[in-house]
Design a protein around this motif. Structure first.
Motif, PDB file in Angstrom:
ATOM      1  N   MET A 312     -24.549  35.063 -19.305  1.00  0.00           N
ATOM      2  CA  MET A 312     -24.484  36.505 -19.122  1.00  0.00           C
ATOM      3  C   MET A 312     -24.366  36.822 -17.632  1.00  0.00           C
ATOM      4  N   PRO A 313     -23.367  37.603 -17.222  1.00  0.00           N
ATOM      5  CA  PRO A 313     -23.229  37.927 -15.799  1.00  0.00           C
ATOM      6  C   PRO A 313     -24.460  38.670 -15.279  1.00  0.00           C
ATOM      7  N   VAL A 314     -25.025  38.164 -14.188  1.00  0.00           N
ATOM      8  CA  VAL A 314     -26.224  38.774 -13.614  1.00  0.00           C
ATOM      9  C   VAL A 314     -26.101  38.833 -12.094  1.00  0.00           C
ATOM     10  N   VAL A 315     -26.917  39.702 -11.498  1.00  0.00           N
ATOM     11  CA  VAL A 315     -27.064  39.774 -10.044  1.00  0.00           C
ATOM     12  C   VAL A 315     -28.552  39.846  -9.743  1.00  0.00           C
ATOM     13  N   THR A 316     -28.926  39.533  -8.525  1.00  0.00           N
ATOM     14  CA  THR A 316     -30.330  39.619  -8.121  1.00  0.00           C
ATOM     15  C   THR A 316     -30.834  41.048  -8.277  1.00  0.00           C
ATOM     16  N   ALA A 317     -32.020  41.179  -8.867  1.00  0.00           N
ATOM     17  CA  ALA A 317     -32.599  42.507  -9.034  1.00  0.00           C
ATOM     18  C   ALA A 317     -32.859  43.142  -7.670  1.00  0.00           C
ATOM     19  N   PRO A 318     -32.466  44.402  -7.464  1.00  0.00           N
ATOM     20  CA  PRO A 318     -32.624  45.026  -6.144  1.00  0.00           C
ATOM     21  C   PRO A 318     -34.075  45.194  -5.722  1.00  0.00           C
ATOM     22  N   TYR A 319     -35.001  45.156  -6.691  1.00  0.00           N
ATOM     23  CA  TYR A 319     -36.408  45.395  -6.380  1.00  0.00           C
ATOM     24  C   TYR A 319     -37.260  44.142  -6.562  1.00  0.00           C
ATOM     25  N   ASP A 320     -36.620  42.979  -6.863  1.00  0.00           N
ATOM     26  CA  ASP A 320     -37.367  41.729  -7.010  1.00  0.00           C
ATOM     27  C   ASP A 320     -36.406  40.571  -6.814  1.00  0.00           C
ATOM     28  N   ALA A 321     -36.501  39.900  -5.677  1.00  0.00           N
ATOM     29  CA  ALA A 321     -35.573  38.816  -5.353  1.00  0.00           C
ATOM     30  C   ALA A 321     -35.719  37.614  -6.274  1.00  0.00           C
ATOM     31  N   ASN A 322     -36.817  37.536  -7.045  1.00  0.00           N
ATOM     32  CA  ASN A 322     -37.040  36.410  -7.956  1.00  0.00           C
ATOM     33  C   ASN A 322     -36.566  36.704  -9.376  1.00  0.00           C
ATOM     34  N   ARG A 323     -35.952  37.851  -9.601  1.00  0.00           N
ATOM     35  CA  ARG A 323     -35.492  38.238 -10.933  1.00  0.00           C
ATOM     36  C   ARG A 323     -34.028  38.653 -10.858  1.00  0.00           C
ATOM     37  N   VAL A 324     -33.385  38.745 -12.036  1.00  0.00           N
ATOM     38  CA  VAL A 324     -31.993  39.164 -12.100  1.00  0.00           C
ATOM     39  C   VAL A 324     -31.854  40.319 -13.081  1.00  0.00           C
ATOM     40  N   VAL A 325     -30.749  41.036 -12.958  1.00  0.00           N
ATOM     41  CA  VAL A 325     -30.407  42.098 -13.911  1.00  0.00           C
ATOM     42  C   VAL A 325     -28.963  41.908 -14.321  1.00  0.00           C
ATOM     43  N   ALA A 326     -28.580  42.510 -15.441  1.00  0.00           N
ATOM     44  CA  ALA A 326     -27.202  42.398 -15.917  1.00  0.00           C
ATOM     45  C   ALA A 326     -26.236  42.947 -14.874  1.00  0.00           C
ATOM     46  N   ASP A 327     -25.153  42.222 -14.663  1.00  0.00           N
ATOM     47  CA  ASP A 327     -24.109  42.646 -13.725  1.00  0.00           C
ATOM     48  C   ASP A 327     -23.077  43.457 -14.512  1.00  0.00           C
ATOM     49  N   GLU A 328     -23.039  44.744 -14.257  1.00  0.00           N
ATOM     50  CA  GLU A 328     -22.125  45.617 -14.992  1.00  0.00           C
ATOM     51  C   GLU A 328     -20.901  45.969 -14.142  1.00  0.00           C
ATOM     52  N   PRO A 329     -19.730  46.159 -14.765  1.00  0.00           N
ATOM     53  CA  PRO A 329     -19.514  46.233 -16.215  1.00  0.00           C
ATOM     54  C   PRO A 329     -19.235  44.895 -16.884  1.00  0.00           C
ATOM     55  N   GLU A 330     -19.315  43.783 -16.121  1.00  0.00           N
ATOM     56  CA  GLU A 330     -18.949  42.475 -16.674  1.00  0.00           C
ATOM     57  C   GLU A 330     -19.795  42.092 -17.892  1.00  0.00           C
ATOM     58  N   ALA A 331     -21.105  42.361 -17.843  1.00  0.00           N
ATOM     59  CA  ALA A 331     -21.968  41.995 -18.970  1.00  0.00           C
ATOM     60  C   ALA A 331     -21.569  42.760 -20.233  1.00  0.00           C
ATOM     61  N   SER A 332     -21.347  44.054 -20.096  1.00  0.00           N
ATOM     62  CA  SER A 332     -20.961  44.861 -21.259  1.00  0.00           C
ATOM     63  C   SER A 332     -19.612  44.411 -21.818  1.00  0.00           C
ATOM     64  N   GLU A 333     -18.704  43.987 -20.955  1.00  0.00           N
ATOM     65  CA  GLU A 333     -17.408  43.484 -21.418  1.00  0.00           C
ATOM     66  C   GLU A 333     -17.568  42.195 -22.211  1.00  0.00           C
ATOM     67  N   LEU A 334     -18.516  41.358 -21.787  1.00  0.00           N
ATOM     68  CA  LEU A 334     -18.787  40.118 -22.533  1.00  0.00           C
ATOM     69  C   LEU A 334     -19.276  40.431 -23.942  1.00  0.00           C
ATOM     70  N   TRP A 335     -20.246  41.351 -24.044  1.00  0.00           N
ATOM     71  CA  TRP A 335     -20.792  41.692 -25.367  1.00  0.00           C
ATOM     72  C   TRP A 335     -19.713  42.338 -26.239  1.00  0.00           C
ATOM     73  N   ALA A 336     -18.867  43.163 -25.629  1.00  0.00           N
ATOM     74  CA  ALA A 336     -17.788  43.787 -26.391  1.00  0.00           C
ATOM     75  C   ALA A 336     -16.840  42.729 -26.953  1.00  0.00           C
ATOM     76  N   SER A 337     -16.597  41.661 -26.185  1.00  0.00           N
ATOM     77  CA  SER A 337     -15.702  40.603 -26.652  1.00  0.00           C
ATOM     78  C   SER A 337     -16.304  39.882 -27.861  1.00  0.00           C
ATOM     79  N   LEU A 338     -17.617  39.734 -27.911  1.00  0.00           N
ATOM     80  CA  LEU A 338     -18.250  39.119 -29.085  1.00  0.00           C
ATOM     81  C   LEU A 338     -18.150  40.048 -30.288  1.00  0.00           C
ATOM     82  N   ARG A 339     -18.367  41.342 -30.064  1.00  0.00           N
ATOM     83  CA  ARG A 339     -18.239  42.290 -31.181  1.00  0.00           C
ATOM     84  C   ARG A 339     -16.827  42.315 -31.741  1.00  0.00           C
TER      85      ARG A 339
END
Length: 339
Positions: A312-339
Motif C-alpha cells: 500500500m503506498p504510504v508516506v511518513t506521518a507528518p506528526y510522527d516520524a515513526n509511523r506512516v499514512v496512506a499516500d493519496e491518491p495512489e492508495a485509493s487508486e490501488l483499492w479501486a483497481s482491486l474493486r
C-alpha cells in the motif's frame, strides 16, 4: 481379510479427517459485521459438467475430503500473521512471552476471476488509520479511534475488527479470512521442505535471531519465520523493509508448492493440513478441509510468475516520524483497481 483392511483404512482416514477439521478455529465474520460492508464482487455462474456414459460408474471411495469449490468471480482474502505467544512453541519461536496479540503481518490476497493471476497487497502494520467501532464478544462495541496503528485493530477486537478496519480503509469486501501463528508458519515451510531465497545484503538481527550473509540460502521453517520477522537488521529498520522480505518469502513458498505438486495432490495437502490446522483461524467459509482444498484448487493454476506483490503506498506521518499514512491518491487508486 481385504475387506477388513479397507474398512479399517477408511475408518482411520475418516477419523483423521474429523480430527483435522476439528483443529481449525473459525470466526463467523458475516454474522458479526452484518450488512454494513462493501458489496461482494459479482459472481460468475458456470454450468455444471454433464456426466458422460463413461463417468457413470460408481467412483472408488477416497479417504480424502471432496473439494468444495469457491464461488466464481474475483476473491479477496485477508491473510494475517499473528504474533501471539500463546503456547510453548509460539513463545519459543517468538523469543519469549509477550502480552496480547497483534497482526504482525497483513496481506490482501486478490485472486482474479479466472484464477490465472493473483495480487498480494501488504498493509504496513505501522500505518495510522481511523479504527472503526467494532463489536465485542460481550455484545458491546469498541470506540472509534483516530490515528490508531493499523495492527491495533486485531489487538482490541480480533479478526472481526481487523476485517472491518481493512474494509473501511479500502472499501474492498474481504470474502475470506485466514490467520496463522508463528508455529503454523514454521510448520508450513518445513512441510514444503524449506524455501530458497536470495538476500541482497547481510542480515544481522538479534531480535529475530537471524544472521545471514548476503546470497542464496535454503531456509527451514524456523529460519524462514525469522526472516519474515526481521526488520532491525536491514534497511532503515522500518516495517517496510520487512514487508519486502515477506513478499519474497510468499513467492518462494509458492514456487516450492508448485514444484512439489502440493496444490494438486490430496496426499500432500493432507500432510500440510496435519501440520498446520491447529495453528489456523479462518472465517466460517473456509473452516473445513474440503473448503481449504477448494482454495488450493483455486490457486493451483497460479505460479510465482503470475503473482504480483505490492505494498500500500504510504508516506511518513507528518506528526510522527515513526509511523506512516496512506499516500493519496495512489492508495485509493490501488483499492479501486482491486474493486
Amino acid at each position: 481379510m481385504l475387506g477388513c483392511i479397507l474398512m479399517l483404512t477408511g475408518a482411520g482416514a475418516g477419523w483423521m479427517y474429523w480430527q483435522l477439521n476439528d483443529n481449525i478455529q473459525s470466526v463467523d465474520i458475516d454474522n458479526a459485521l452484518g450488512d454494513d460492508r462493501p458489496e461482494r464482487a459479482a459472481a460468475v455462474s458456470t454450468p455444471s459438467p454433464t456426466a458422460s456414459s463413461s463417468d457413470e460408474a460408481t467412483p472408488s471411495p477416497s479417504p480424502y475430503p471432496s473439494v468444495s469449490a469457491l464461488p466464481a468471480g474475483a476473491l479477496n482474502i485477508l491473510v494475517l500473521g499473528s504474533d501471539s505467544r500463546s503456547g510453548e512453541r509460539n513463545s519459543e519461536l517468538g523469543g519469549g512471552n509477550s502480552s496480547g496479540a497483534r497482526s504482525d503481518t497483513a496481506m490482501i490476497v486478490h485472486l482474479d476471476s479466472d484464477r490465472t493471476e493473483a495480487t498480494v497487497v501488504s498493509i504496513p502494520r505501522d500505518t495510522l488509520v481511523t479504527r472503526p467501532s467494532c463489536p465485542t464478544s460481550s455484545g458491546g462495541s469498541t470506540a472509534v479511534a483516530y490515528n490508531a496503528m493499523f495492527n491495533s485493530a486485531y489487538s482490541v477486537g480480533g479478526p472481526v475488527c481487523a476485517i472491518k478496519t481493512v474494509e473501511q480503509l479500502t472499501d474492498v469486501r474481504m470474502d475470506h479470512y485466514i490467520e496463522i501463528d508463528f508455529a503454523g508458519f514454521a510448520d508450513l515451510v518445513d512441510t514444503l521442505g524449506g524455501v530458497t531465497v536470495t538476500t541482497e545484503e547481510d542480515i544481522d538481527d538479534d531480535k529475530s535471531q537471524l544472521h545471514l550473509d548476503a546470497g542464496t540460502h535454503h531456509l527451514d521453517g524456523t529460519e524462514a519465520l525469522a526472516l519474515a520477522r526481521t526488520r532491525h537488521g536491514i534497511g532503515d529498520g522500518s516495517d517496510l523493509g520487512r514487508i519486502g522480505l515477506q513478499q519474497q518469502l510468499i513467492k518462494a513458498m509458492l514456487e516450492e508448492a508448485t514444484a512439489s505438486d502440493l496444490l494438486t495432490s490430496p496426499t500432500r495437502l493432507y500432510e500440510v493440513a496435519d501440520a498446520v490446522t491447529g495453528s489456523l483461524t479462518t472465517d466460517t467459509g473456509l473452516d473445513s478441509l474440503g473448503e481449504l482444498m477448494g482454495l488450493a484448487d483455486a490457486l493451483s493454476g497460479i505460479s510465482a510468475d503470475d503473482l504480483t506483490t505490492v505494498t500500500m503506498p504510504v508516506v511518513t506521518a507528518p506528526y510522527d516520524a515513526n509511523r506512516v499514512v496512506a499516500d493519496e491518491p495512489e492508495a485509493s487508486e490501488l483499492w479501486a483497481s482491486l474493486r
